[in-house]
Design an enzyme around this catalytic site. Structure first.
Site, PDB file in Angstrom:
ATOM      1  N   GLY A 124      -6.107  11.694  20.706  1.00  0.00           N
ATOM      2  CA  GLY A 124      -4.664  11.550  20.822  1.00  0.00           C
ATOM      3  C   GLY A 124      -4.068  10.433  19.996  1.00  0.00           C
ATOM      4  O   GLY A 124      -2.882  10.125  20.160  1.00  0.00           O
TER       5      GLY A 124
ATOM      6  N   GLU B  84       7.047  -4.046  10.649  1.00  0.00           N
ATOM      7  CA  GLU B  84       6.094  -4.802   9.834  1.00  0.00           C
ATOM      8  C   GLU B  84       5.703  -5.992  10.710  1.00  0.00           C
ATOM      9  O   GLU B  84       6.499  -6.905  10.908  1.00  0.00           O
ATOM     10  CB  GLU B  84       6.748  -5.257   8.534  1.00  0.00           C
ATOM     11  CG  GLU B  84       5.818  -5.961   7.568  1.00  0.00           C
ATOM     12  CD  GLU B  84       6.539  -6.378   6.303  1.00  0.00           C
ATOM     13  OE1 GLU B  84       6.233  -5.818   5.237  1.00  0.00           O
ATOM     14  OE2 GLU B  84       7.409  -7.266   6.372  1.00  0.00           O
TER      15      GLU B  84
ATOM     16  N   GLU C 240      -2.192  -3.294   5.919  1.00  0.00           N
ATOM     17  CA  GLU C 240      -2.401  -3.966   4.640  1.00  0.00           C
ATOM     18  C   GLU C 240      -2.597  -5.456   4.843  1.00  0.00           C
ATOM     19  O   GLU C 240      -2.172  -6.030   5.852  1.00  0.00           O
ATOM     20  CB  GLU C 240      -1.242  -3.699   3.685  1.00  0.00           C
ATOM     21  CG  GLU C 240       0.119  -4.060   4.202  1.00  0.00           C
ATOM     22  CD  GLU C 240       1.239  -3.511   3.318  1.00  0.00           C
ATOM     23  OE1 GLU C 240       2.080  -4.327   2.890  1.00  0.00           O
ATOM     24  OE2 GLU C 240       1.284  -2.292   3.053  1.00  0.00           O
TER      25      GLU C 240
ATOM     26  N   ASN D 242      -3.215 -15.321  -9.649  1.00  0.00           N
ATOM     27  CA  ASN D 242      -4.218 -16.360  -9.878  1.00  0.00           C
ATOM     28  C   ASN D 242      -5.032 -16.635  -8.625  1.00  0.00           C
ATOM     29  O   ASN D 242      -5.682 -17.677  -8.514  1.00  0.00           O
ATOM     30  CB  ASN D 242      -3.540 -17.664 -10.354  1.00  0.00           C
ATOM     31  CG  ASN D 242      -2.948 -17.519 -11.740  1.00  0.00           C
ATOM     32  OD1 ASN D 242      -3.533 -16.862 -12.592  1.00  0.00           O
ATOM     33  ND2 ASN D 242      -1.789 -18.114 -11.957  1.00  0.00           N
TER      34      ASN D 242
ATOM     35  N   VAL E  34      -9.066   6.440   7.538  1.00  0.00           N
ATOM     36  CA  VAL E  34      -8.066   7.202   8.289  1.00  0.00           C
ATOM     37  C   VAL E  34      -8.776   8.258   9.131  1.00  0.00           C
ATOM     38  O   VAL E  34      -9.625   9.002   8.621  1.00  0.00           O
ATOM     39  CB  VAL E  34      -7.073   7.896   7.332  1.00  0.00           C
ATOM     40  CG1 VAL E  34      -6.110   8.779   8.122  1.00  0.00           C
ATOM     41  CG2 VAL E  34      -6.324   6.882   6.493  1.00  0.00           C
TER      42      VAL E  34
ATOM     43  N   ARG F  95      12.291  -1.863 -10.938  1.00  0.00           N
ATOM     44  CA  ARG F  95      10.869  -1.733 -11.282  1.00  0.00           C
ATOM     45  C   ARG F  95      10.519  -2.344 -12.633  1.00  0.00           C
ATOM     46  O   ARG F  95       9.378  -2.765 -12.830  1.00  0.00           O
ATOM     47  CB  ARG F  95      10.460  -0.254 -11.234  1.00  0.00           C
ATOM     48  CG  ARG F  95      10.291   0.253  -9.803  1.00  0.00           C
ATOM     49  CD  ARG F  95       9.106  -0.427  -9.128  1.00  0.00           C
ATOM     50  NE  ARG F  95       9.199  -0.419  -7.672  1.00  0.00           N
ATOM     51  CZ  ARG F  95       8.332  -1.020  -6.885  1.00  0.00           C
ATOM     52  NH1 ARG F  95       7.322  -1.690  -7.382  1.00  0.00           N
ATOM     53  NH2 ARG F  95       8.477  -0.995  -5.577  1.00  0.00           N
TER      54      ARG F  95
ATOM     55  N   GLU G 194      13.509   1.034   0.127  1.00  0.00           N
ATOM     56  CA  GLU G 194      12.515   0.935   1.203  1.00  0.00           C
ATOM     57  C   GLU G 194      13.174   0.456   2.489  1.00  0.00           C
ATOM     58  O   GLU G 194      13.947  -0.509   2.476  1.00  0.00           O
ATOM     59  CB  GLU G 194      11.406  -0.043   0.798  1.00  0.00           C
ATOM     60  CG  GLU G 194      10.398  -0.346   1.891  1.00  0.00           C
ATOM     61  CD  GLU G 194       9.351  -1.369   1.463  1.00  0.00           C
ATOM     62  OE1 GLU G 194       8.857  -2.112   2.338  1.00  0.00           O
ATOM     63  OE2 GLU G 194       9.022  -1.442   0.263  1.00  0.00           O
TER      64      GLU G 194
ATOM     65  N   VAL H 133      -8.182  10.780  13.077  1.00  0.00           N
ATOM     66  CA  VAL H 133      -7.386  11.129  14.262  1.00  0.00           C
ATOM     67  C   VAL H 133      -8.350  11.613  15.331  1.00  0.00           C
ATOM     68  O   VAL H 133      -9.161  12.513  15.085  1.00  0.00           O
ATOM     69  CB  VAL H 133      -6.352  12.230  13.951  1.00  0.00           C
ATOM     70  CG1 VAL H 133      -5.558  12.578  15.209  1.00  0.00           C
ATOM     71  CG2 VAL H 133      -5.409  11.801  12.832  1.00  0.00           C
ATOM     72  N   SER H 134      -8.278  11.003  16.519  1.00  0.00           N
ATOM     73  CA  SER H 134      -9.121  11.434  17.633  1.00  0.00           C
ATOM     74  C   SER H 134      -8.538  10.932  18.937  1.00  0.00           C
ATOM     75  O   SER H 134      -7.838   9.905  18.960  1.00  0.00           O
ATOM     76  CB  SER H 134     -10.561  10.927  17.460  1.00  0.00           C
ATOM     77  OG  SER H 134     -10.608   9.508  17.479  1.00  0.00           O
TER      78      SER H 134
END
Length: 962
Positions: free
Chosen positions: A102, A177, A342, A124, A97, A204, A172, A99-100
């Protein structure tokens, strides 16, 4: 008019000049209108704590830390909102991660050890680990809220993500995505032109995950073949607990309104849909999917003529069809803002992730975020207290004037409410309540049902949403039945009480309605085993199963209804029973509830059942052919209602068959993929990672099935007699917990050393008669038996390659009219390099390092001074790659003297940004250096230059046109 025109021009020019002077403090999105409607009497107000234009610098660090602009340095953390490392082969790394210039930069890369990628196993499946990046905002958001980001989608099969997630990971909302790159062989071409607009709700423990699976949740647009490399504005208006609006580049493209969906199609037209069916609307439910055509496997949806019609016809929530949240199927919690990349497990399993070459292209595998903005709709003046029953007309039957409901019916009420505002003081919501009331001919109350408040004071003070209300069967004494309208005394009537309380019952808004109530139609109690025929073998009349077999049971069931009173489901249970010739019970397996009493009283649903191997007294279950004469086996399927006061039986006789004989076997199914023209065996390279697909089966002999122990893969050198010379490290690829029969794909990397540490030798360098084998073998019953699918292979020499290094993104720092990049002293910049060590006579050079420094040279290019030696890429990295690293323009040389700006240099001197690669212990080099212009620190940032240049061009345009 002429004077006015010139005067207006001067005013405009002065204003523009002032804007140029102030633009460094303006938000990047200031000129971009918010596409969503804030609602009557409201205005969009920015939430500065949650918004960011990324016009600052945050250097990558291995430490988990907060970061943000100077005014709010704790705005973000460079990780997920808990310690979860990421899905599938993902491993979120803080150091990816930064930031540069802009932009927020989220880098994806891969770690290699001696050219071999670090692997990660999930389930598996084993795949190369992808080092990804994630940030989480410190400020949480809740409806009503508009969140929009401008991002550059990665040209990769990795996910480009902006999303919202509740702190407990149960709710969520995915803003974007996107898997935007087709990849080098087009293996991701199906997903590259799509943006996934979706959400999840979770249980969960035990884990359950629902998300809409309709075809239209993958947004496509005519003319777009891939989103990879494209700058996109993506936004969501989380309008209420049941309404989500998605926007792409300022255009509304999808609406989820409780139980219906509106979707913009690729050609720009709209389609309105609702779920066709689910197996149950409770937690054991499953989506019903299309079984043929283009949409095979996607959620079955029915098309309506409008969103309003779709809502009227739908009986299934799109937000939470299986009631995982247990809160009337609503998004009700504050959520964290998360921006991340991800390597999704389902992408990796399908081998669509970047391979070990593609991942080296840092440009393709870096997500850029220009800005993210968060706005709330806030009232701008006084507001009348109000409440409305928006979909009342849906319940008014043809020819009637009043809405009609059925006693016991679960209804959906669309409601819009607002507390009042007067003199800047806003009333606080207390609740919105619903009840059924019976009135006599004088409008005196005869009876009223229990107080129900589907909207509590914890909700916002104004919104539009949907609530669920089950028409009660009794008044609030719990015993007196509510009569149907047809059974009311003359002059009596029924009302649906629908009212809002504010400020602790200090005031109310009323939207109550007179209604018609019908009795529920009579219904027989019943249950059936619907898919019984799926298990009936040719020539048989009853289903056949094997011991320990797990299979789907689909049942249709209904509790009874008599005199308008509906029985309540107690449970549905499934067991195995042995009965004698008279039908009397001999033995029964453990009691097993398949459907709980919290489920609907009538439904079709599917669950799984496993044939037990023992009865509840621990004695073994006997197969049909070994039973005593006259005995048989029954699959018990029965329903209990009203606390075991009534039952319905759907049990069936079954046959338990012995397993068929089967040879132990394993095969390397995709071996031919690696056989080159003119060869007969597969060819690989040292360090190459590739897919192996195997089909394996343990043996069955004398009705006894062997148990899988493992499947392993290794490399072995054998001599002319076939005897093992050396073998690589033992490597299990499929664990014994997997099924005894299966086809599986996993990845294997050709090792560079054997288990004794000696190097693996290429085929051309082996002793005469020796060869290399790829061992693919299966062990069963604790290494008491094996099956072998090993093959001979060739390890080919590397192709010739020139040593090289290039500064790929140099042009990012070249200002208009210049030929060399410009940097500020002490500026941290991203440097993208593509490098490769040489390969000569089949020998590959080893990377020693890639270094970056700043050097001053005279008119003859002789060094005057050089900054401290700085290794940017270590020798442990791959010998050929494209990668991104950060370099800070030094303010002093290695001798401590200050680095001059370009304008302060002596005549004919210049500054060089040294970028060079060393190989084989400094025995060879490649140079990718560039002359650079250096300006004083803070004098002019790149992001401000871009803004000023745009405004300067606008000023010139005005000069020309006026």
């Amino acid at each position: 008019m002429k004077f006015t025109k010139h005067f207006n021009f001067r005013v405009t020019a002065v204003l523009l000049f002032s804007l140029v002077c102030m633009v460094v403090n303006a938000q990047d999105w200031a000129a971009i209108p918010i596409p969503a409607d804030a609602g009557a009497g409201n205005a969009w107000i920015i939430d500065n704590d949650a918004s960011d234009d990324f016009n600052y610098t945050f250097n990558a660090t291995t430490a988990r830390t907060n970061f943000g602009p100077v005014s709010d340095s704790d705005k973000w953390i460079n990780f997920f909102h808990n310690n979860y490392q990421g899905p599938g082969p993902t491993n979120w790394e803080e150091e990816n991660v930064s930031v540069s210039d802009g932009f927020l930069r989220l880098l994806n890369d891969r770690e290699f050890n001696n050219g071999v990628p670090v692997m990660k196993t999930f389930g598996n499946v084993t795949r190369p680990e992808t080092r990804a990046a994630c940030i989480t905002g410190a400020k949480r958001v809740i409806y009503p809220v508009f969140v929009e980001a401008k991002v550059r989608v990665m040209n990769s099969a990795l996910a480009t993500d902006v999303w919202l997630l509740s702190p407990d990971d149960t709710q969520e909302i995915d803003i974007i995505e996107c898997y935007g790159g087709p990849m080098s062989d087009n293996r991701n071409s199906f997903f590259a032109p799509s943006v996934h607009l979706s959400h999840h709700v979770f249980v969960r423990s035990p884990f359950k995950d629902y998300q809409p699976a309709d075809w239209n949740s993958w947004y496509r647009k005519d003319g777009v073949t891939q989103w990879g490399g494209v700058d996109i504005r993506i936004g969501i208006y989380w309008k209420s607990p049941t309404i989500l609006e998605y926007y792409i580049d300022g255009e509304l493209v999808r609406v989820i309104n409780n139980d219906a969906v509106a979707s913009r199609l690729p050609d720009g037209t709209w389609e309105y849909t609702y779920p066709t069916a689910v197996t149950s609307t409770e937690q054991n439910g499953q989506l019903v999917r299309f079984e043929s055509g283009q949409k095979t496997g996607y959620q079955a949806m029915t098309v309506a003529s409008s969103l309003e019609e779709a809502k009227k016809l739908s009986e299934i929530s799109v937000i939470d069809p299986f009631n995982y949240l247990g809160n009337d199927r609503r998004f009700s919690k504050e959520m964290d803002i998360i921006i991340n990349t991800e390597d999704q497990s389902w992408q990796a399993e399908a081998n669509r992730s970047p391979n070990n070459t593609e991942i080296l292209n840092a440009t393709d595998n870096t997500m850029l975020v220009d800005w993210i903005r968060v706005y709330k709709p806030e009232p701008t003046g006084d507001r009348a207290r109000s409440l409305s029953f928006d979909n009342k007309s849906n319940y008014i039957l043809s020819g009637d004037a009043l809405p009609t409901f059925t006693i016991g019916e679960r209804t959906e009420i669309d409601v819009t409410y607002a507390t009042g505002i007067a003199g800047g003081i806003e009333e606080d919501l207390n609740y919105v309540a619903t009840q059924i009331q019976q009135l006599d001919e004088n409008d005196q109350v005869v009876g009223v049902s229990s107080f129900i408040s589907p909207i509590t004071g914890n909700e916002v003070n104004a919104t539009s949403t949907s609530i669920q209300y089950e028409i009660p069967t009794t008044f609030n004494d719990g015993t007196t039945p509510i009569p149907s309208s047809a059974n009311l005394p003359i002059g009596h009537k029924l009302k649906l009480l629908f009212y809002m309380s504010v400020d602790g019952d200090a005031a109310f808004a009323d939207a109550s309605e007179e209604i018609i109530l019908d009795l529920q139609a009579p219904r027989e109690r019943s249950i059936t085993f619907d898919n019984k025929s799926d298990y009936i073998l040719a020539g048989e009349t009853v289903p056949s199963f094997e011991l320990s077999e797990t299979f789907d049971v689909t049942v249709t069931y209904a509790t009874g209804i008599s005199n308008g009173i509906e029985e309540d489901l107690g449970y549905i249970a499934t067991m195995l029973r042995q009965v004698d010739a008279s039908g009397a019970t001999v033995k029964t397996s453990a009691f097993n509830v398949a459907i709980e009493g919290t489920s609907a009283n009538a439904a079709t649903t599917t669950y799984q059942f496993t044939i037990p191997t023992t009865y509840n007294d621990d004695s073994p279950v006997i197969r049909t052919d070994n039973l005593p004469v006259g005995h048989n086996l029954k699959l018990i399927i029965f329903m209990s209602v009203d606390g075991d006061t009534g039952f319905a039986d759907g049990s069936e006789e079954i046959i338990l068959t012995p397993p068929a004989p089967r040879e132990r076997s394993i095969t390397f199914d995709n071996k031919s993929d690696y056989i080159l023209a003119g060869e007969t065996v597969p060819t690989f390279d040292l360090g190459q990672t590739f897919d192996i697909t195997t089909t394996y089966a343990t043996g069955v002999a004398n009705e006894v099935e062997e148990d899988l122990h493992y499947v392993a893969t290794m490399l072995r050198e054998v001599d002319a007699s076939g005897a093992a010379v050396k073998t690589s490290a033992f490597n299990v690829v499929i664990e014994g917990t997997a099924d005894n029969v299966g086809t599986s794909t996993y990845q294997f990397t050709i090792p560079t050393t054997f288990s004794d540490g000696s190097p693996v030798v290429r085929t051309s360098d082996l002793p005469v008669g020796h060869k290399l084998k790829l061992l693919v073998f299966m062990s069963v019953n604790g290494d008491t038996g094996f099956a072998d699918g090993s093959v001979d292979i060739i390890l080919a020499p590397p192709a010739p390659r020139n040593r090289s290094i290039t500064f790929d993104n140099k042009s990012d720092y070249i200002l208009s009219g210049d030929t060399d990049p410009t940097f500020e002293l002490n500026q941290t910049v991203d440097i993208i390099v593509t490098y490769a060590t040489g390969v000569v006579n089949e020998v590959e050079e080893d990377l020693h390092y890639v270094a970056t420094m700043l050097r001053q040279v005279d008119g003859n290019d002789n060094p005057v001074n050089t900054s401290t030696f700085n290794v940017a890429i270590e020798g442990t990295s791959a010998n050929a790659a494209t990668t991104t690293y950060q370099f800070t323009i030094p303010t002093t040389f290695s001798d401590g003297s200050p680095v001059p700006t370009t304008e302060d240099l002596p005549t004919d001197n210049k500054l060089i940004l040294l970028i060079f690669m060393s190989v084989d212990g400094d025995t060879g080099f490649a140079v990718g250096s560039s002359e650079a212009k250096i300006v004083s620190e803070g004098s002019l940032s790149v992001s401000n230059l871009k803004k000023i240049r745009k405004l300067w061009f606008l000023l010139i345009h005005l000069l020309v046109n006026y």
